[in-house]
Write a protein that holds these residues in place. Structure first.
Motif, PDB file in Angstrom:
ATOM      1  N   THR A   1       0.833  -1.209   0.000  1.00  0.00           N
ATOM      2  CA  THR A   1       0.000   0.000   0.000  1.00  0.00           C
ATOM      3  C   THR A   1       0.865   1.255   0.000  1.00  0.00           C
ATOM      4  OG1 THR A   1      -0.214  -0.391   2.355  1.00  0.00           O
ATOM      5  CG2 THR A   1      -2.122  -0.944   1.009  1.00  0.00           C
ATOM      6  N   ASN A   2       1.901   1.257   0.838  1.00  0.00           N
ATOM      7  CA  ASN A   2       2.783   2.434   0.909  1.00  0.00           C
ATOM      8  C   ASN A   2       4.230   2.030   0.720  1.00  0.00           C
ATOM      9  OD1 ASN A   2       0.412   2.955   3.050  1.00  0.00           O
ATOM     10  ND2 ASN A   2       0.988   4.820   1.981  1.00  0.00           N
ATOM     11  N   PRO A   3       5.035   2.957   0.181  1.00  0.00           N
ATOM     12  CA  PRO A   3       6.468   2.642   0.047  1.00  0.00           C
ATOM     13  C   PRO A   3       7.129   2.522   1.417  1.00  0.00           C
ATOM     14  CG  PRO A   3       5.919   4.737  -1.046  1.00  0.00           C
ATOM     15  CD  PRO A   3       4.697   4.290  -0.334  1.00  0.00           C
TER      16      PRO A   3
ATOM     17  N   GLY B   1      15.095  -7.000   3.807  1.00  0.00           N
ATOM     18  CA  GLY B   1      14.011  -6.862   4.778  1.00  0.00           C
ATOM     19  C   GLY B   1      13.485  -5.445   4.816  1.00  0.00           C
ATOM     20  N   THR B   2      14.218  -4.523   4.199  1.00  0.00           N
ATOM     21  CA  THR B   2      13.805  -3.123   4.204  1.00  0.00           C
ATOM     22  C   THR B   2      12.962  -2.794   2.973  1.00  0.00           C
ATOM     23  OG1 THR B   2      15.882  -2.624   3.090  1.00  0.00           O
ATOM     24  CG2 THR B   2      15.830  -2.295   5.474  1.00  0.00           C
ATOM     25  N   GLY B   3      12.887  -3.731   2.036  1.00  0.00           N
ATOM     26  CA  GLY B   3      12.174  -3.472   0.775  1.00  0.00           C
ATOM     27  C   GLY B   3      13.114  -2.926  -0.289  1.00  0.00           C
ATOM     28  N   LYS B   4      14.412  -3.242  -0.164  1.00  0.00           N
ATOM     29  CA  LYS B   4      15.367  -2.630  -1.102  1.00  0.00           C
ATOM     30  C   LYS B   4      15.272  -3.219  -2.510  1.00  0.00           C
ATOM     31  CE  LYS B   4      19.486  -5.086   0.407  1.00  0.00           C
ATOM     32  NZ  LYS B   4      19.899  -6.042  -0.605  1.00  0.00           N
TER      33      LYS B   4
ATOM     34  N   GLY C   1      10.119 -10.286  11.263  1.00  0.00           N
ATOM     35  CA  GLY C   1       9.818  -8.859  11.327  1.00  0.00           C
ATOM     36  C   GLY C   1      10.139  -8.175  10.023  1.00  0.00           C
ATOM     37  N   ARG C   2       9.766  -8.792   8.870  1.00  0.00           N
ATOM     38  CA  ARG C   2      10.044  -8.210   7.567  1.00  0.00           C
ATOM     39  C   ARG C   2       9.113  -7.036   7.312  1.00  0.00           C
ATOM     40  NH1 ARG C   2      13.946 -11.602   4.735  1.00  0.00           N
ATOM     41  NH2 ARG C   2      13.772  -9.890   3.336  1.00  0.00           N
ATOM     42  N   ALA C   3       9.118  -6.552   6.076  1.00  0.00           N
ATOM     43  CA  ALA C   3       8.483  -5.265   5.779  1.00  0.00           C
ATOM     44  C   ALA C   3       7.129  -5.046   6.457  1.00  0.00           C
ATOM     45  CB  ALA C   3       8.360  -5.092   4.283  1.00  0.00           C
ATOM     46  N   SER C   4       6.273  -6.055   6.472  1.00  0.00           N
ATOM     47  CA  SER C   4       4.952  -5.757   7.010  1.00  0.00           C
ATOM     48  C   SER C   4       4.607  -6.568   8.256  1.00  0.00           C
ATOM     49  CB  SER C   4       3.905  -6.013   5.927  1.00  0.00           C
ATOM     50  OG  SER C   4       4.028  -7.345   5.479  1.00  0.00           O
TER      51      SER C   4
HETATM   52  P1  AMP Z   1      13.568  -6.985   0.555  1.00  0.00           P
HETATM   53  O1  AMP Z   1      14.207  -6.071   1.556  1.00  0.00           O
HETATM   54  O2  AMP Z   1      13.659  -6.459  -0.821  1.00  0.00           O
HETATM   55  O3  AMP Z   1      14.079  -8.398   0.690  1.00  0.00           O
HETATM   56  O4  AMP Z   1      11.996  -7.029   0.871  1.00  0.00           O
HETATM   57  C1  AMP Z   1      11.485  -7.628   2.024  1.00  0.00           C
HETATM   58  C2  AMP Z   1      10.020  -7.994   1.897  1.00  0.00           C
HETATM   59  O5  AMP Z   1       9.205  -6.831   1.895  1.00  0.00           O
HETATM   60  C3  AMP Z   1       9.630  -8.732   0.603  1.00  0.00           C
HETATM   61  O6  AMP Z   1       8.804  -9.807   0.989  1.00  0.00           O
HETATM   62  C4  AMP Z   1       8.822  -7.737  -0.192  1.00  0.00           C
HETATM   63  O7  AMP Z   1       7.850  -8.373  -0.971  1.00  0.00           O
HETATM   64  C5  AMP Z   1       8.211  -6.886   0.893  1.00  0.00           C
HETATM   65  N1  AMP Z   1       7.951  -5.493   0.486  1.00  0.00           N
HETATM   66  C6  AMP Z   1       8.734  -4.706  -0.283  1.00  0.00           C
HETATM   67  N2  AMP Z   1       8.198  -3.481  -0.401  1.00  0.00           N
HETATM   68  C7  AMP Z   1       7.049  -3.483   0.322  1.00  0.00           C
HETATM   69  C8  AMP Z   1       6.042  -2.498   0.576  1.00  0.00           C
HETATM   70  N3  AMP Z   1       6.125  -1.266   0.095  1.00  0.00           N
HETATM   71  N4  AMP Z   1       4.997  -2.852   1.347  1.00  0.00           N
HETATM   72  C9  AMP Z   1       4.915  -4.109   1.853  1.00  0.00           C
HETATM   73  N5  AMP Z   1       5.815  -5.085   1.642  1.00  0.00           N
HETATM   74  C10 AMP Z   1       6.881  -4.776   0.891  1.00  0.00           C
END
Ligand code: AMP
Length: 433
Positions: free
Chosen positions: A22-24, A48-51, A337-340
């Motif tokens: 939903t949000n960055p 884990g940060t969504g990079k 405790g990943r992104a969401s």
């Molecule tokens: P990464 O740090 O790229 O390994 O991403 C970690 C996890 O966060 C992955 O499962 C992604 O699918 C998820 N993710 C990335 N961006 C978002 C976002 N904006 N909102 C929710 N989940 C996200």
């Protein structure tokens, strides 16, 4: 801020929405505008940060808006280099998902498997190539891959690449890149060697830093058990049996240690599998696949094999051994405790590992909360002398800080009861109780 506000092309927005974002995340909010502006980027951030989305989305945006002009086979215009096979596959999966409604094509190459299928995919033509360094160089040396058309290059997990001894390969790859390009460099840590390496890749760049402490403190409940080497298997079995519905990722410092843990768990009728460098690619993929699908509840991993593993709903990480590099602790607990979501990370510390604990606490600028006494004690478990002298700061790792966490707590059992049980079971009180 929404993804729409960032000015991303509509087909990509549609794909992001389908992913349920939903949000960055903070790194996406900061990095995407820089990258859409065609600037070089130094990203200090861990997985884990969504990079992955932070770098993939703007690249897909550029490739989509400026499609290949020449007729015939597509040229490789984007190169993403990452240290492990697992990470490469994961990036490719994400890249494919985000580019689903565009015409952008990618493929992934990594070692440990025959090259023919990868070569066939390359011969069909792709816009983006995701690669591990060894296989990339190998195919470059065979003149199957040329980097002359690269417009975007991403070096991912640079510190891990150096740890794995890829420095010479990376330098050779950088030397073959065209001068005119947009470069992205990601590393969780920035020791001098990494700063030096980043200078060889980047031109004038902008920097985005997502501090590991943020990831650590905000989303993961941590806890520490003092336990002797001998009693670690028993405590592990106890913790896993206490949470029958949780998926558990257990970290071992060594490959041999990982195999031993699988054996010990099997003796206690707990099915698990280990992933590490000595396992075949097929065995690693199968174990990881079964773990992701929920067929396998317990996975034992070494740091290199686990780096970047992305498992939804991973509620518990157990550090069976404490890592000797403190940053690794942050990477490990970042698996939960990943992104969401939010999660729990429990660590075992024996007498020899106490110096590691000190380094970790210095890095994360907090004390890892001490868990209550457990029943698996012998003379070797007592806190070190300096531990006893510490002020009686006993933060509760099980304290609920938000609704998300409450949800998680309910899934993993009532932690207060758990602590109470542990106390009842304990044969004697802790010295610092
Ligand atoms: P990464 O740090 O790229 O390994 O991403 C970690 C996890 O966060 C992955 O499962 C992604 O699918 C998820 N993710 C990335 N961006 C978002 C976002 N904006 N909102 C929710 N989940 C996200």
């Amino acid at each position: 801020m929404t993804f729409k506000d960032l000015g991303i092309a509509l087909p990509i927005l549609k794909a992001i929405e389908e992913q349920g974002y939903t949000n960055p995340t903070p790194i996406q909010e900061q990095a995407i505008p820089i990258l859409l502006n065609k600037k070089d980027l130094l990203g200090v951030a861990q997985t884990g940060t969504g990079k992955t989305a932070a770098f993939s989305i703007p690249i897909i945006h550029h490739l989509h808006n400026n499609p290949e002009q020449t007729k015939g086979k597509r040229r490789i215009r984007t190169l993403i280099v990452t240290p492990t096979r697992e990470l490469a596959i994961q990036i490719a999966d994400n890249f494919t998902a985000y580019s689903k409604y565009t015409h952008v094509k990618n493929t992934v190459i990594f070692g440990g498997v025959k090259q023919q299928r990868q070569v066939n995919a390359l011969r069909n033509g792709v816009d983006a190539l995701i690669a591990t360094p060894g296989r990339l160089l190998d195919l470059m040396n065979q003149n199957i891959i040329s980097l002359r058309d690269i417009e975007f290059v991403v070096l991912d997990e640079a510190d891990q690449m150096l740890d794995m001894g890829f420095i010479h390969d990376i330098k050779k790859i950088i030397a073959k890149l065209p001068k005119q390009r947009q470069s992205l460099f990601f590393s969780a840590t920035m020791p001098t060697s990494i700063v030096e390496l980043s200078k060889t890749l980047l031109g004038a760049f902008e920097r985005v830093t997502i501090k590991p402490q943020q990831a650590t403190a905000e989303k993961v409940d941590q806890g520490l058990f003092f336990v002797s080497k001998l009693n670690k298997p028993k405590l592990l079995v106890h913790l896993i049996n206490e949470r029958p519905s949780d998926s558990v990722l257990v970290f071992s410092r060594t490959k041999h240690g990982a195999n031993k843990i699988v054996k010990k768990l099997s003796q206690a009728d707990i099915k698990s599998a280990a992933i590490h460098g000595n396992k075949s690619q097929t065995a690693r993929q199968k174990a990881l696949g079964d773990f992701k699908d929920g067929k396998l509840r317990v996975l034992i991993a070494t740091d290199i094999a686990a780096r970047g593993i992305d498992v939804e709903d991973l509620s518990l990480v157990i550090n069976y051994d404490l890592p000797n590099v403190p940053e690794t602790y942050v990477h490990r607990i970042g698996r939960t405790g990943r992104a969401s979501a939010s999660g729990i990370a429990l660590s075992f510390c024996d007498r020899e590992e106490r110096p590691y604990l000190k380094d970790i606490e210095k890095l994360i600028k907090q004390q890892v909360p001490r868990m209550p006494e457990h029943q698996f004690t012998d003379g070797d478990d007592e806190p070190a002398a300096e531990e006893e002298k510490r002020p009686q700061q006993r933060p509760n790792p099980n304290r609920s800080r938000n609704n998300n966490r409450n949800r998680n707590r309910n899934r993993s059992g009532n932690s207060n009861n758990r602590s109470a049980n542990n106390r009842n079971n304990s044969s004697r009180p802790r010295r610092d109780d």
